[in-house]
Design an enzyme around this catalytic site. Structure first.
Site, PDB file in Angstrom:
ATOM      1  N   TYR A  73       9.359 -15.320 -17.024  1.00  0.00           N
ATOM      2  CA  TYR A  73       8.504 -15.703 -15.893  1.00  0.00           C
ATOM      3  C   TYR A  73       9.191 -15.449 -14.553  1.00  0.00           C
ATOM      4  O   TYR A  73       8.708 -15.869 -13.511  1.00  0.00           O
ATOM      5  CB  TYR A  73       8.095 -17.175 -16.003  1.00  0.00           C
ATOM      6  CG  TYR A  73       7.313 -17.485 -17.258  1.00  0.00           C
ATOM      7  CD1 TYR A  73       6.092 -16.870 -17.490  1.00  0.00           C
ATOM      8  CD2 TYR A  73       7.811 -18.373 -18.211  1.00  0.00           C
ATOM      9  CE1 TYR A  73       5.376 -17.125 -18.649  1.00  0.00           C
ATOM     10  CE2 TYR A  73       7.091 -18.638 -19.374  1.00  0.00           C
ATOM     11  CZ  TYR A  73       5.881 -18.006 -19.584  1.00  0.00           C
ATOM     12  OH  TYR A  73       5.168 -18.254 -20.725  1.00  0.00           O
ATOM     13  N   ASP A 134      10.533 -24.029 -27.229  1.00  0.00           N
ATOM     14  CA  ASP A 134      11.188 -23.133 -28.198  1.00  0.00           C
ATOM     15  C   ASP A 134      12.686 -23.018 -27.955  1.00  0.00           C
ATOM     16  O   ASP A 134      13.471 -22.925 -28.883  1.00  0.00           O
ATOM     17  CB  ASP A 134      10.560 -21.735 -28.122  1.00  0.00           C
ATOM     18  CG  ASP A 134       9.196 -21.712 -28.773  1.00  0.00           C
ATOM     19  OD1 ASP A 134       9.099 -22.095 -29.943  1.00  0.00           O
ATOM     20  OD2 ASP A 134       8.230 -21.337 -28.095  1.00  0.00           O
ATOM     21  N   HIS A 373      11.476  -9.373 -21.520  1.00  0.00           N
ATOM     22  CA  HIS A 373      10.133  -9.610 -22.059  1.00  0.00           C
ATOM     23  C   HIS A 373       9.224 -10.223 -21.010  1.00  0.00           C
ATOM     24  O   HIS A 373       9.677 -10.898 -20.095  1.00  0.00           O
ATOM     25  CB  HIS A 373      10.182 -10.497 -23.302  1.00  0.00           C
ATOM     26  CG  HIS A 373      10.590 -11.912 -23.056  1.00  0.00           C
ATOM     27  ND1 HIS A 373       9.701 -12.969 -23.054  1.00  0.00           N
ATOM     28  CD2 HIS A 373      11.789 -12.449 -22.772  1.00  0.00           C
ATOM     29  CE1 HIS A 373      10.359 -14.092 -22.790  1.00  0.00           C
ATOM     30  NE2 HIS A 373      11.623 -13.809 -22.621  1.00  0.00           N
ATOM     31  N   TYR A 454      -2.413 -18.969 -18.110  1.00  0.00           N
ATOM     32  CA  TYR A 454      -1.965 -20.332 -17.757  1.00  0.00           C
ATOM     33  C   TYR A 454      -0.635 -20.326 -17.003  1.00  0.00           C
ATOM     34  O   TYR A 454      -0.283 -21.312 -16.357  1.00  0.00           O
ATOM     35  CB  TYR A 454      -1.870 -21.211 -19.012  1.00  0.00           C
ATOM     36  CG  TYR A 454      -0.518 -21.220 -19.700  1.00  0.00           C
ATOM     37  CD1 TYR A 454      -0.082 -20.140 -20.451  1.00  0.00           C
ATOM     38  CD2 TYR A 454       0.340 -22.319 -19.580  1.00  0.00           C
ATOM     39  CE1 TYR A 454       1.153 -20.140 -21.066  1.00  0.00           C
ATOM     40  CE2 TYR A 454       1.589 -22.320 -20.192  1.00  0.00           C
ATOM     41  CZ  TYR A 454       1.989 -21.231 -20.928  1.00  0.00           C
ATOM     42  OH  TYR A 454       3.228 -21.236 -21.524  1.00  0.00           O
ATOM     43  N   ARG A 455       0.088 -19.210 -17.037  1.00  0.00           N
ATOM     44  CA  ARG A 455       1.449 -19.163 -16.484  1.00  0.00           C
ATOM     45  C   ARG A 455       1.863 -17.699 -16.472  1.00  0.00           C
ATOM     46  O   ARG A 455       1.420 -16.938 -17.337  1.00  0.00           O
ATOM     47  CB  ARG A 455       2.363 -19.953 -17.426  1.00  0.00           C
ATOM     48  CG  ARG A 455       3.746 -20.253 -16.908  1.00  0.00           C
ATOM     49  CD  ARG A 455       4.488 -21.037 -17.981  1.00  0.00           C
ATOM     50  NE  ARG A 455       5.824 -21.399 -17.568  1.00  0.00           N
ATOM     51  CZ  ARG A 455       6.752 -21.880 -18.386  1.00  0.00           C
ATOM     52  NH1 ARG A 455       6.487 -22.050 -19.659  1.00  0.00           N
ATOM     53  NH2 ARG A 455       7.938 -22.202 -17.934  1.00  0.00           N
TER      54      ARG A 455
END
Ligand code: ADP
Length: 532
Positions: A73, A134, A373, A454-455
């Site tokens: 992110y 996670d 990623h 959502y993000r």
């Protein structure tokens, strides 16, 4: 300009430009698109206030982080190049309270899941669990304000918070909920307090720096039992999702449901893609299935990892229902955990869903050398037709851009996120650009069908904010008005979640497929010149 920022910050607090918290470690844009000019390490709320006042005085953008992992992110990086990162995690890392009777805690930004877990163990509070995402190395507070999730029934981290202390962009401090009452005794017990509830303004936002945050902790349910079902065909997806919805809403499926595609299991082996295949395009399905045949769970298309909580007789009641429903899918199998070795990934899920921090999940980043990623993460109803529609978008766009995809359907309660992880080689500009282009295309495709993310990563925040466009973008305009009111000089994390302050607006700072550079043409010299 950069040198001046460094000099000024050095006078206020310690700096360290070599710290990894200056960059996005998994950059999907150019490496120096999102980069800090300096990092400061406050040790108290008062020092945070000092920094914020200083930023106002010199009109310097600042960007708060807690631990700064936020993998996929944007990591620790600021949206605006050259902003000063406020690294709260380094020195503000105290667990301020763990209340064993109320099952609550109050933490500073630098408290990681590992630290909270270990402290609860050290104090011998066997009756309290925490909920972990996670990866357990991140911040309890940071994950919650960015609306991360975990895998026990307390997996909605934002939903489980109660009470915040926030330094506003003007340098003032507020406490929300019951914390606003001097001498209160229920800050972590009743989140709303009295009157309008501003907490939401400080989540995924650029309206404050959170310096303390409280949470409810889950009581140990008195037993737990992880389970795994596999399903043979990709086309089983729609029926599976229809089975999951009523079970999840009724809490028979008690934790955030995870339906993973088998390709993710292959990625979790941690081996590079080249170990399996060297051709162009997506790794062919038959190769993925050949690998899966040799994995402990055997070949399949989908895997459902779940957890049942409570004493044995209660678990049995729920597990019997779950088994009966899942076995309606032809070829479904329930894997017997006693057949799985101790290092099997199943036991990672077992620990995560029982509140034990882990670090294994990102093994699939090894898929490419120098792996980074990003994720496509649309929200949808828990319906077979929505799952199929999103799956089609993801498959089609990854096919078009020669990318592999690692998908999981994650069912919160009444909604579902599809999380499609796309791994790329950061040093391969073609692959990196393809990852970015495919994600941009997926976001637009999804929005056309009514799905929103959502993000997201810093590079996609403007695009996603623009898809939340009901009534001619009324919500974004509202957010901008609040931003200008609370942050008149526009110093706090400009551009976070696509919300730009007045000084930046209309100058081309928004990123999109047509404008992949992170910088606009400067800031307005006149807008936002309020003396704080
Ligand atoms: P983690 O390391 O737990 O993954 P980060 O510290 O990177 O989380 O935080 C994720 C995001 O949440 C940051 O990029 C920032 O936008 C926001 N954030 C984190 N901590 C704070 C804070 N204390 N105050 C305001 N926003 C924060």
């Amino acid at each position: 300009m950069r040198r001046r920022i460094l000099k000024l910050v050095g006078q206020v607090l310690s700096i360290c430009t070599l710290d990894p918290n200056t960059h996005d470690g998994m950059h999907v844009a150019e490496e120096d698109d999102f980069v800090a000019s300096a990092v400061v390490y406050p040790s108290s709320t008062e020092e945070v206030q000092t920094i914020v006042r200083w930023a106002n005085e010199h009109r310097i953008p600042i960007s708060p982080i807690s631990i700064g992992r936020n993998y996929g992110y944007g990591g620790a990086a600021p949206r605006v190049r050259g902003a000063v990162v406020i690294d709260l995690g380094r020195r503000m890392n105290r667990i301020l309270d763990i209340n064993p009777d109320d099952c609550t805690c109050l933490v500073e930004p630098g408290v990681t899941y590992f630290a909270l877990y270990e402290e609860i163990q050290a104090r011998g509070y066997k009756h309290i669990w925490i909920d972990v995402p996670d990866i357990g190395g991140g911040s309890v507070l940071g994950n919650a304000v960015d609306r991360g999730v975990g895998y026990t029934p307390y997996g909605d981290h934002w939903g489980m918070h109660s009470g915040m202390e926030v330094v506003l962009p003007t340098g003032e401090v507020i406490r929300t909920g019951m914390g606003a009452l001097q001498g209160n005794n229920s800050w972590q017990l009743f989140a709303p307090g009295f009157g309008p509830t501003p907490d939401g303004l400080f989540s995924q936002s650029n309206l404050g720096i959170v310096t303390k945050m409280g949470f409810g902790l889950m009581p140990n349910p008195g037993g737990h039992e992880a389970y795994l079902f596999t399903f043979p065909r990709e086309e089983d997806l729609a029926q599976l999702i229809e089975i999951i919805r009523p079970l999840r809403i009724a809490m028979i499926l008690e934790n955030v449901a995870q339906l993973r595609h088998v390709s993710l299991q292959v990625g979790l082996e941690g081996k590079p893609r080249s170990h399996y295949y060297n051709g162009k395009g997506r790794v062919p399905d038959n190769i993925i299935h050949d690998v899966a045949k040799k994995l402990s769970h055997g070949d399949c298309a989908w895997l459902y990892y779940g957890m049942s909580y409570g004493p044995p007789e209660i678990r049995k009641y729920k597990l019997d229902i779950i088994e009966k429903e899942f076995m309606k899918i032809p070829g479904a199998r329930r894997i017997d955990p006693s057949t799985l070795p101790a290092d099997d990934y199943f036991w990672v899920r077992d620990r995560v869903a029982s509140g034990v921090p882990e670090l294994e999940e990102l093994r699939w980043v090894n898929w490419h050398p120098n792996g980074g990623h990003v994720a496509f993460s649309p929200v949808s109803p828990v319906r077979g037709k929505d799952a199929t529609a999103l799956w089609d978008i993801a498959r089609r766009r990854c096919e078009e851009f020669d990318l592999d995809l690692f998908p999981t359907f994650v069912v919160g309660l009444r909604e579902m996120h599809l999380i499609v992880e796309i791994v790329f080689n950061r040093d391969d500009s073609v692959m990196r650009n393809n990852a970015r282009a495919s994600l941009r295309a997926m976001i637009d495709d999804a929005a056309k069908q009514g799905y929103g993310e959502y993000r997201t990563h810093l590079a996609f925040m403007d695009q996603i904010a623009s898809t939340y466009n009901w009534n001619d973008g009324a919500l974004l305009r509202f957010n901008e008005r609040i931003k200008d009111c609370l942050d008149p000089n526009g110093i706090m994390a400009p551009g976070k979640s696509g919300v730009w302050p007045a000084r930046y607006r209309g100058r081309g700072w928004e990123m999109s497929a047509k404008n992949e550079t992170s910088e606009g043409s400067g800031v307005s010299p006149t807008a936002g010149s309020l003396k704080i």
